[in-house]
Design an enzyme around this catalytic site. Structure first.
Site, PDB file in Angstrom:
ATOM      1  N   ALA A 133       0.824  -1.211   0.000  1.00  0.00           N
ATOM      2  CA  ALA A 133       0.000   0.000   0.000  1.00  0.00           C
ATOM      3  C   ALA A 133       0.859   1.263   0.000  1.00  0.00           C
ATOM      4  O   ALA A 133       0.684   2.156   0.828  1.00  0.00           O
ATOM      5  CB  ALA A 133      -0.940  -0.017   1.200  1.00  0.00           C
ATOM      6  N   HIS A 134       1.812   1.318  -0.925  1.00  0.00           N
ATOM      7  CA  HIS A 134       2.659   2.493  -1.098  1.00  0.00           C
ATOM      8  C   HIS A 134       2.551   2.946  -2.550  1.00  0.00           C
ATOM      9  O   HIS A 134       2.444   2.118  -3.459  1.00  0.00           O
ATOM     10  CB  HIS A 134       4.121   2.173  -0.756  1.00  0.00           C
ATOM     11  CG  HIS A 134       4.359   1.914   0.690  1.00  0.00           C
ATOM     12  ND1 HIS A 134       4.945   2.839   1.533  1.00  0.00           N
ATOM     13  CD2 HIS A 134       4.087   0.832   1.460  1.00  0.00           C
ATOM     14  CE1 HIS A 134       5.018   2.324   2.754  1.00  0.00           C
ATOM     15  NE2 HIS A 134       4.515   1.109   2.731  1.00  0.00           N
ATOM     16  N   HIS A 188       9.322  -4.889   2.387  1.00  0.00           N
ATOM     17  CA  HIS A 188       8.864  -4.474   1.062  1.00  0.00           C
ATOM     18  C   HIS A 188       9.997  -4.706   0.061  1.00  0.00           C
ATOM     19  O   HIS A 188      10.411  -3.806  -0.666  1.00  0.00           O
ATOM     20  CB  HIS A 188       8.409  -3.019   1.074  1.00  0.00           C
ATOM     21  CG  HIS A 188       7.118  -2.807   1.801  1.00  0.00           C
ATOM     22  ND1 HIS A 188       5.885  -3.014   1.223  1.00  0.00           N
ATOM     23  CD2 HIS A 188       6.869  -2.443   3.085  1.00  0.00           C
ATOM     24  CE1 HIS A 188       4.934  -2.764   2.103  1.00  0.00           C
ATOM     25  NE2 HIS A 188       5.502  -2.418   3.251  1.00  0.00           N
ATOM     26  N   ASP A 241      -3.162 -10.600  13.368  1.00  0.00           N
ATOM     27  CA  ASP A 241      -4.564 -10.198  13.306  1.00  0.00           C
ATOM     28  C   ASP A 241      -5.457 -11.254  12.659  1.00  0.00           C
ATOM     29  O   ASP A 241      -6.665 -11.039  12.505  1.00  0.00           O
ATOM     30  CB  ASP A 241      -4.711  -8.872  12.556  1.00  0.00           C
ATOM     31  CG  ASP A 241      -4.245  -8.947  11.097  1.00  0.00           C
ATOM     32  OD1 ASP A 241      -3.674  -9.990  10.694  1.00  0.00           O
ATOM     33  OD2 ASP A 241      -4.435  -7.961  10.359  1.00  0.00           O
ATOM     34  N   GLY A 242      -4.871 -12.387  12.259  1.00  0.00           N
ATOM     35  CA  GLY A 242      -5.656 -13.419  11.609  1.00  0.00           C
ATOM     36  C   GLY A 242      -5.888 -13.181  10.132  1.00  0.00           C
ATOM     37  O   GLY A 242      -6.466 -14.032   9.450  1.00  0.00           O
ATOM     38  N   HIS A 244      -3.236 -11.120   8.085  1.00  0.00           N
ATOM     39  CA  HIS A 244      -1.918 -11.025   7.455  1.00  0.00           C
ATOM     40  C   HIS A 244      -1.153 -12.338   7.464  1.00  0.00           C
ATOM     41  O   HIS A 244      -0.281 -12.553   6.614  1.00  0.00           O
ATOM     42  CB  HIS A 244      -1.075  -9.950   8.157  1.00  0.00           C
ATOM     43  CG  HIS A 244      -1.420  -8.556   7.755  1.00  0.00           C
ATOM     44  ND1 HIS A 244      -2.515  -7.889   8.251  1.00  0.00           N
ATOM     45  CD2 HIS A 244      -0.813  -7.698   6.895  1.00  0.00           C
ATOM     46  CE1 HIS A 244      -2.573  -6.683   7.716  1.00  0.00           C
ATOM     47  NE2 HIS A 244      -1.554  -6.532   6.896  1.00  0.00           N
ATOM     48  N   ASP A 267       0.949  -2.479  12.650  1.00  0.00           N
ATOM     49  CA  ASP A 267       0.922  -1.905  11.305  1.00  0.00           C
ATOM     50  C   ASP A 267      -0.429  -1.222  11.079  1.00  0.00           C
ATOM     51  O   ASP A 267      -0.972  -1.223   9.975  1.00  0.00           O
ATOM     52  CB  ASP A 267       1.185  -2.980  10.246  1.00  0.00           C
ATOM     53  CG  ASP A 267       1.510  -2.401   8.861  1.00  0.00           C
ATOM     54  OD1 ASP A 267       1.877  -1.207   8.792  1.00  0.00           O
ATOM     55  OD2 ASP A 267       1.370  -3.124   7.856  1.00  0.00           O
ATOM     56  N   GLY A 303      -2.127  -2.110   5.486  1.00  0.00           N
ATOM     57  CA  GLY A 303      -2.004  -2.024   6.927  1.00  0.00           C
ATOM     58  C   GLY A 303      -3.088  -2.849   7.602  1.00  0.00           C
ATOM     59  O   GLY A 303      -3.684  -3.746   7.001  1.00  0.00           O
TER      60      GLY A 303
END
Length: 381
Positions: A133-134, A188, A241-242, A244, A267, A303
């Site tokens: 996400a960049h 990244h 978080d389940g 990622h 993140d 994120g």
């Protein structure tokens, strides 16, 4: 100054293990070795007391980001404090160099005031192949002179820079960061195994959200994952978080690296602590649906909406980690990585009174930061 108090009866997680029916004394902003005669005693029997959480990779929360104004930054900081994160490193996202330098100046002021623990630059020195996400048009090679500009703009408050070491100037920039006491993080990246080993030998000590935004582990081309997992000098970030990570990937990281080399991170972006909707992550628009953040254009994960109290609960209830290992990943290791373990990261006399009170099911009940309640426990309500 906060009154002297004693939290009594909880299961207290200390560096040597769990103490049942434990007591933690607080005097002013610090944990005390003994209780004052006039100390208020709070009965927290049936609860857990753990050190305040330390997040080394966080982009925002509460509807605000660390790319915003001072008020917006503090809104995000307070959101995460209310979820147990008593120490936080503010992460930026890829943007124009002048804008990043200007934001670094603002963030450094808040670091000097003790509101944040420093700055993490995630981008623009990352691979377009693994940009996540960049914004690709804003990416650039990690030339040491460019990296130095951001370090200087942070006025001694830069804690970490994520870069793709295989890009031109990457390894030299890792050396530059190490020489200036700034953590060089590999992330990244499209690096090979060999290129990653070279970067680690040059001074890289962190894997930015291991597994995410890097080539998958291959049996003939092991890539950066194998190099980062096998080297004892590297701390690996994990987003628990389940979304990622598959549970098997998390188990692999813990099995190979060991609890002493894992740092749970959020993140997090603006939506953490808020909910679904449309948000901005730097210059990119993000859609959050059912708690998962993705770019509107392209659909990449952008994120997370994670808070560290949820990461802790998941670690012990879903991943079946011991409470001691969860505390190590959420408090001890990140505090050591930041060079702050003499002040935070464990419930020891003389350290800051940063602590989290959890119920028997690991739900958050209270948060204290430097002796002041951020979330007042029901026993005092």
């Amino acid at each position: 100054m906060a009154p002297s108090l004693v939290l009594a009866g909880a299961r207290v997680v200390l560096p040597g293990g769990v103490v049942d029916d434990g007591r933690v004394s607080v005097e002013g902003t610090r944990i005390a070795a003994t209780a004052a005669e006039n100390a208020q005693v709070i009965d927290v029997t049936g609860h857990w007391l753990v050190p305040g959480f330390v997040d080394i990779h966080n982009h925002g929360g509460g509807g605000a980001s660390f790319s915003g104004t001072a008020d917006e930054i503090m809104k995000a900081v307070r959101t995460h404090r209310a979820h147990g994160t008593t120490t936080l490193v503010a992460s930026t996202v890829t943007d124009e160099m002048d804008l990043l330098a200007r934001q670094a100046g603002l963030l450094s002021e808040l670091a000097e005031q003790g509101e944040i623990a420093g700055i993490h630059f995630e981008g623009p020195f990352i691979s377009p192949c693994r940009k996540g996400a960049h914004s690709e048009k804003l990416l650039r090679d990690p030339a040491p002179g460019e990296v130095r500009k951001l370090i200087d703009a942070a006025r001694g408050r830069a804690k970490m820079v994520t870069l793709a070491a295989e890009l031109p100037g990457g390894v030299d920039s890792v050396r530059l960061l190490a020489e200036h006491g700034v953590i060089a993080a590999i992330g990244h990246t499209d690096a090979t195994y060999e290129q990653t080993v070279e970067a680690i030998d040059a001074g890289a000590t962190v894997a930015t959200h291991l597994f995410n935004a890097m080539p998958p582990l291959g049996h003939r081309s092991p890539g950066p994952i194998a190099a980062l997992l096998e080297d004892e000098r590297v701390t690996v970030e994990l987003i628990n978080d389940g979304t990622h990570l598959h549970p098997a990937a998390l188990e692999l990281a813990f099995h190979r690296a060991g609890a002493d080399r894992v740092a749970f991170i959020t993140d997090a972006m603006d939506a953490a602590g808020i909910g679904d909707g449309r948000y901005m992550l730097g210059p990119l628009e993000v859609e959050v649906s059912e708690g998962v953040a993705r770019l509107v254009e392209g659909g990449s994960i952008a994120g997370s909406t994670l808070t560290l109290d949820r990461a802790f609960k998941r670690a012990v209830t879903v991943d079946r980690l011991s409470v001691e290992d969860a505390v190590t990943a959420l408090s001890v290791n990140p505090a050591r990585l930041l060079g702050l373990f003499d002040r935070i990261g464990s419930l020891e006399p003389g350290k800051d009174a940063d602590l989290v009170l959890l119920d028997a099911d690991f739900g958050l009940q209270g948060v204290m930061r430097q002796g002041e309640w951020v979330v007042v426990p029901p026993q005092l309500a």
